[in-house]
Design a protein around this motif. Structure first.
Motif, PDB file in Angstrom:
ATOM      1  N   ASN A  95       0.856  -1.182   0.000  1.00 30.11           N
ATOM      2  CA  ASN A  95       0.000   0.000   0.000  1.00 30.11           C
ATOM      3  C   ASN A  95       0.895   1.236   0.000  1.00 30.11           C
ATOM      4  OD1 ASN A  95      -1.654   2.218   0.686  1.00 30.11           O
ATOM      5  ND2 ASN A  95      -3.108   0.895   1.738  1.00 30.11           N
ATOM      6  N   PRO A  96       0.998   1.941  -1.148  1.00 30.14           N
ATOM      7  CA  PRO A  96       1.898   3.076  -1.260  1.00 30.14           C
ATOM      8  C   PRO A  96       1.233   4.435  -1.016  1.00 30.14           C
ATOM      9  CG  PRO A  96       1.122   2.504  -3.428  1.00 30.14           C
ATOM     10  CD  PRO A  96       0.398   1.594  -2.448  1.00 30.14           C
ATOM     11  N   ASN A  97      -0.048   4.446  -0.614  1.00 29.56           N
ATOM     12  CA  ASN A  97      -0.803   5.690  -0.510  1.00 29.56           C
ATOM     13  C   ASN A  97      -0.443   6.489   0.744  1.00 29.56           C
ATOM     14  OD1 ASN A  97      -2.086   5.270  -2.910  1.00 29.56           O
ATOM     15  ND2 ASN A  97      -4.075   4.766  -2.047  1.00 29.56           N
ATOM     16  N   GLU A  98       0.751   7.043   0.741  1.00 29.73           N
ATOM     17  CA  GLU A  98       1.263   7.760   1.912  1.00 29.73           C
ATOM     18  C   GLU A  98       0.404   8.977   2.255  1.00 29.73           C
ATOM     19  OE1 GLU A  98       3.745   7.891   5.131  1.00 29.73           O
ATOM     20  OE2 GLU A  98       3.712   6.389   3.553  1.00 29.73           O
ATOM     21  N   ALA A  99      -0.183   9.620   1.261  1.00 34.37           N
ATOM     22  CA  ALA A  99      -0.963  10.835   1.502  1.00 34.37           C
ATOM     23  C   ALA A  99      -2.338  10.557   2.103  1.00 34.37           C
ATOM     24  CB  ALA A  99      -1.120  11.631   0.208  1.00 34.37           C
ATOM     25  N   THR A 100      -2.749   9.285   2.129  1.00 35.37           N
ATOM     26  CA  THR A 100      -4.071   8.968   2.687  1.00 35.37           C
ATOM     27  C   THR A 100      -3.983   8.000   3.873  1.00 35.37           C
ATOM     28  OG1 THR A 100      -4.368   7.258   0.967  1.00 35.37           O
ATOM     29  CG2 THR A 100      -5.317   9.418   0.535  1.00 35.37           C
ATOM     30  N   ARG A 101      -2.873   8.078   4.595  1.00 32.60           N
ATOM     31  CA  ARG A 101      -2.721   7.208   5.773  1.00 32.60           C
ATOM     32  C   ARG A 101      -3.752   7.543   6.853  1.00 32.60           C
ATOM     33  NH1 ARG A 101      -0.201   3.223   3.361  1.00 32.60           N
ATOM     34  NH2 ARG A 101       1.936   3.698   2.748  1.00 32.60           N
ATOM     35  N   THR A 102      -4.282   8.752   6.839  1.00 34.52           N
ATOM     36  CA  THR A 102      -5.313   9.127   7.813  1.00 34.52           C
ATOM     37  C   THR A 102      -6.690   9.162   7.164  1.00 34.52           C
ATOM     38  OG1 THR A 102      -4.931  11.487   7.377  1.00 34.52           O
ATOM     39  CG2 THR A 102      -3.684  10.482   9.181  1.00 34.52           C
ATOM     40  N   TYR A 123       0.657  -8.252   3.042  1.00 32.08           N
ATOM     41  CA  TYR A 123       0.126  -6.940   2.678  1.00 32.08           C
ATOM     42  C   TYR A 123       0.880  -5.950   3.539  1.00 32.08           C
ATOM     43  CZ  TYR A 123      -3.448  -3.337   1.647  1.00 32.08           C
ATOM     44  OH  TYR A 123      -4.120  -2.195   1.239  1.00 32.08           O
ATOM     45  N   VAL A 124       1.718  -5.132   2.923  1.00 33.64           N
ATOM     46  CA  VAL A 124       2.661  -4.316   3.684  1.00 33.64           C
ATOM     47  C   VAL A 124       2.502  -2.828   3.389  1.00 33.64           C
ATOM     48  CG1 VAL A 124       4.350  -6.207   3.686  1.00 33.64           C
ATOM     49  CG2 VAL A 124       4.510  -4.416   1.935  1.00 33.64           C
ATOM     50  N   VAL A 125       2.997  -2.031   4.337  1.00 35.88           N
ATOM     51  CA  VAL A 125       3.018  -0.575   4.193  1.00 35.88           C
ATOM     52  C   VAL A 125       4.245  -0.170   3.386  1.00 35.88           C
ATOM     53  CG1 VAL A 125       3.150   1.623   5.412  1.00 35.88           C
ATOM     54  CG2 VAL A 125       1.854  -0.274   6.415  1.00 35.88           C
ATOM     55  N   ASP A 126       4.015   0.565   2.321  1.00 38.34           N
ATOM     56  CA  ASP A 126       5.116   1.134   1.536  1.00 38.34           C
ATOM     57  C   ASP A 126       5.347   2.553   2.040  1.00 38.34           C
ATOM     58  OD1 ASP A 126       6.994   1.857  -0.333  1.00 38.34           O
ATOM     59  OD2 ASP A 126       5.587   1.982  -2.016  1.00 38.34           O
ATOM     60  N   ASN A 127       6.194   2.678   3.060  1.00 35.07           N
ATOM     61  CA  ASN A 127       6.436   3.970   3.692  1.00 35.07           C
ATOM     62  C   ASN A 127       6.976   4.990   2.699  1.00 35.07           C
ATOM     63  OD1 ASN A 127       5.600   3.689   6.397  1.00 35.07           O
ATOM     64  ND2 ASN A 127       7.423   2.475   6.861  1.00 35.07           N
ATOM     65  N   ASN A 128       6.337   6.165   2.689  1.00 32.98           N
ATOM     66  CA  ASN A 128       6.751   7.270   1.818  1.00 32.98           C
ATOM     67  C   ASN A 128       6.737   6.892   0.334  1.00 32.98           C
ATOM     68  OD1 ASN A 128       7.281   9.086   4.019  1.00 32.98           O
ATOM     69  ND2 ASN A 128       9.187   7.957   4.383  1.00 32.98           N
ATOM     70  N   SER A 129       5.960   5.861   0.017  1.00 27.58           N
ATOM     71  CA  SER A 129       5.851   5.393  -1.378  1.00 27.58           C
ATOM     72  C   SER A 129       7.213   5.041  -1.961  1.00 27.58           C
ATOM     73  CB  SER A 129       5.175   6.460  -2.271  1.00 27.58           C
ATOM     74  OG  SER A 129       3.985   6.935  -1.702  1.00 27.58           O
ATOM     75  N   ALA A 130       8.145   4.631  -1.099  1.00 27.32           N
ATOM     76  CA  ALA A 130       9.531   4.398  -1.535  1.00 27.32           C
ATOM     77  C   ALA A 130       9.629   3.300  -2.587  1.00 27.32           C
ATOM     78  CB  ALA A 130      10.396   4.058  -0.326  1.00 27.32           C
ATOM     79  N   GLY A 195      -6.298   2.290 -13.119  1.00 30.59           N
ATOM     80  CA  GLY A 195      -6.703   2.354 -11.724  1.00 30.59           C
ATOM     81  C   GLY A 195      -6.545   3.755 -11.177  1.00 30.59           C
ATOM     82  N   CYS A 196      -6.544   3.858  -9.860  1.00 30.33           N
ATOM     83  CA  CYS A 196      -6.410   5.139  -9.193  1.00 30.33           C
ATOM     84  C   CYS A 196      -4.913   5.515  -9.113  1.00 30.33           C
ATOM     85  CB  CYS A 196      -6.966   5.058  -7.776  1.00 30.33           C
ATOM     86  SG  CYS A 196      -8.696   4.553  -7.708  1.00 30.33           S
ATOM     87  N   THR A 197      -4.626   6.796  -9.208  1.00 28.33           N
ATOM     88  CA  THR A 197      -3.239   7.225  -9.054  1.00 28.33           C
ATOM     89  C   THR A 197      -2.774   6.987  -7.615  1.00 28.33           C
ATOM     90  OG1 THR A 197      -3.946   9.488  -8.552  1.00 28.33           O
ATOM     91  CG2 THR A 197      -3.392   8.983 -10.836  1.00 28.33           C
ATOM     92  N   ILE A 198      -1.516   6.614  -7.477  1.00 23.55           N
ATOM     93  CA  ILE A 198      -0.936   6.442  -6.151  1.00 23.55           C
ATOM     94  C   ILE A 198      -0.889   7.799  -5.457  1.00 23.55           C
ATOM     95  CG2 ILE A 198       1.208   5.893  -4.918  1.00 23.55           C
ATOM     96  CD1 ILE A 198       1.643   3.663  -6.994  1.00 23.55           C
ATOM     97  N   LYS A 199      -1.316   7.837  -4.204  1.00 26.33           N
ATOM     98  CA  LYS A 199      -1.429   9.096  -3.465  1.00 26.33           C
ATOM     99  C   LYS A 199      -0.107   9.363  -2.715  1.00 26.33           C
ATOM    100  CE  LYS A 199      -5.652   9.439  -4.879  1.00 26.33           C
ATOM    101  NZ  LYS A 199      -5.769   8.185  -5.641  1.00 26.33           N
ATOM    102  N   ARG A 200       0.843   9.923  -3.449  1.00 27.69           N
ATOM    103  CA  ARG A 200       2.132  10.291  -2.873  1.00 27.69           C
ATOM    104  C   ARG A 200       2.014  11.619  -2.127  1.00 27.69           C
ATOM    105  NH1 ARG A 200       3.503   7.438  -7.736  1.00 27.69           N
ATOM    106  NH2 ARG A 200       5.368   6.131  -7.494  1.00 27.69           N
ATOM    107  N   THR A 201       2.971  11.878  -1.251  1.00 31.97           N
ATOM    108  CA  THR A 201       2.975  13.136  -0.530  1.00 31.97           C
ATOM    109  C   THR A 201       3.789  14.205  -1.250  1.00 31.97           C
ATOM    110  OG1 THR A 201       4.861  12.384   0.793  1.00 31.97           O
ATOM    111  CG2 THR A 201       2.651  12.091   1.724  1.00 31.97           C
ATOM    112  N   LYS A 202       4.492  13.824  -2.294  1.00 32.07           N
ATOM    113  CA  LYS A 202       5.291  14.800  -3.049  1.00 32.07           C
ATOM    114  C   LYS A 202       4.828  14.888  -4.485  1.00 32.07           C
ATOM    115  CE  LYS A 202       8.956  11.355  -3.888  1.00 32.07           C
ATOM    116  NZ  LYS A 202       8.450  10.285  -3.050  1.00 32.07           N
TER     117      LYS A 202
END
Length: 202
Positions: A95-102, A123-130, A195-202
């Protein structure tokens, strides 16, 4: 005017650098990146691609809890994961959606969603969409299939119809999995992910 342009230049340069931090999509034959990097799984364990790899390869899928297209593909995702596992191919979703963690993609939300859907794979967290950045992934869902030598053999969509499972003309991923384990070259190694665009923070 000249001063305004000069002042804007550093901002433009920073924006360009941020954009360039996302790699181009991996090309067929590329080596699995960051194979030993640990990521937090919904079980609480730290898991790497190397850990998830099985005898015949690894299926990597960028996914999430919130994308409507992911939800339309959910039963097909489970079917593809079951096929891969049955062919001794490891499965890991990120899950790379760093901008929607909340906003629906938190670790706790991932745990709940995985339980509801009956996930029996990582199923893992992809921190900062790294990892999404390293793979050049842009969508959810988006799949990358690697062989036993960590080489990319297929990249793209699960199939050719994101809207209706009963109207699929070609099951891209299933075909690639079967070709991989039987030693055939992949007839269609790349397809377009929808699909949906990945919600990156940058």
């Amino acid at each position: 005017m000249k001063k305004i342009l000069m002042a804007a230049l550093p901002v433009a340069a920073i924006a360009f650098m941020a954009f360039k931090s996302i790699s181009d999509p991996l090309t067929i034959g590329s080596t699995l990146p960051s194979a030993e990097t640990k990521m937090k799984d919904i079980t609480g364990k730290e898991v790497s691609f190397k850990d998830a790899m099985k005898k015949n390869g690894l299926l990597v899928m960028f996914s999430c809890n919130t994308c409507p297209v992911v939800k339309k593909y959910q039963s097909r995702t489970l079917d593809a994961a079951k096929l891969a596992a049955g062919k001794n191919i490891g499965v890991i979703l990120l899950n790379p959606n760093e901008a929607t963690r909340t906003a629906g993609d938190s670790y706790e939300d991932m745990q709940s969603y995985a339980k509801e859907q009956g996930y029996d794979f990582n199923y893992v967290v992809d921190n900062n969409s790294a990892m999404a950045d390293a793979f050049g992934a842009t969508r959810t869902p988006e799949v990358f299939l690697f062989d036993k030598n960590n080489k990319l053999v297929y990249h793209g969509a699960i199939d050719d119809n994101p809207n209706a499972a009963d109207q699929v003309g070609r099951k891209h991923l299933d075909i690639a999995i079967n070709e991989l384990v039987t030693g055939k070259s992949i007839e269609t190694p790349t397809t377009k992910s929808v699909g949906c665009t990945i919600k990156r923070t940058k």
